[in-house]
Design an enzyme around this catalytic site. Structure first.
Site, PDB file in Angstrom:
ATOM      1  N   HIS A 142       0.851   3.569   6.048  1.00  0.00           N
ATOM      2  CA  HIS A 142       1.569   4.851   6.047  1.00  0.00           C
ATOM      3  C   HIS A 142       1.136   5.706   4.880  1.00  0.00           C
ATOM      4  CE1 HIS A 142       4.425   3.826   2.762  1.00  0.00           C
ATOM      5  NE2 HIS A 142       4.430   2.611   3.278  1.00  0.00           N
ATOM      6  N   CYS A 192       3.236  -2.752   1.764  1.00  0.00           N
ATOM      7  CA  CYS A 192       2.613  -1.908   2.787  1.00  0.00           C
ATOM      8  C   CYS A 192       1.202  -1.514   2.360  1.00  0.00           C
ATOM      9  CB  CYS A 192       3.443  -0.648   3.002  1.00  0.00           C
ATOM     10  SG  CYS A 192       5.024  -0.951   3.835  1.00  0.00           S
TER      11      CYS A 192
END
Length: 161
Positions: free
Chosen positions: A125, A136
């Site tokens: 992201h 992430c």
């Protein structure tokens, strides 16, 4: 003039891709079969198998989009997890996408252009490239949108050291 991609099966039944340029004399491109090693090219080689749709190299802080073993985007810079919250390695599959996700686990952090790949809420992201994530894979917003637009549930995500 743009190039067209032509896919065919060779004598062994393996899928290959060749690029045919319109109105331009270029040498023939010999494509690697889909079971061959990593995609190659000037500064575009990846450490992942040709089956990957996304390749993330944690040690080089780079990611690529691939189509049948051919790099279509990248390398692009990424930041990943810290020692406390590492990004896992292995082969995953895109589970879902959320354009405007907000993390419930990490202080309502914005996670634009999220492409989720595991059951722990980890995703590729948009995010800061100047600090580690909570596990992430951060891309700059433009790259995150490109990855978001290109990927679909079921696509293969490979993450290597």
């Amino acid at each position: 003039m743009g190039a067209r991609h032509r896919r065919a099966r060779n004598s062994m039944g393996l899928r290959s891709t060749a690029v045919v340029a319109a109105a331009v004399a270029v040498p023939a491109v010999v494509a690697q079969p889909a079971v061959a090693g990593p995609a190659t090219g000037p500064d575009r080689s990846t450490p992942c198998a040709a089956s990957a749709d996304v390749c993330v190299d944690l040690s080089r802080h780079r990611a690529w989009l691939l189509d049948d073993g051919t790099v279509t985007e990248g390398p692009v810079p990424v930041t990943t997890g810290s020692r406390r919250n590492p990004t896992p390695t292995g082969t995953f599959h895109v589970q879902r996408k959320d354009r405007d996700h907000v993390s419930k686990e990490v202080r309502n952090a914005a996670m634009p252009w999220s492409v989720f790949f595991d059951d722990q809420g980890r995703a590729l992201h948009g995010g800061s490239l100047s600090r580690a994530s909570a596990g992430c894979i951060h891309l700059d917003d433009e790259d995150a949108r490109t990855f978001f637009d290109a990927l679909h549930p079921g696509d293969e995500v490979q993450i290597v050291e």
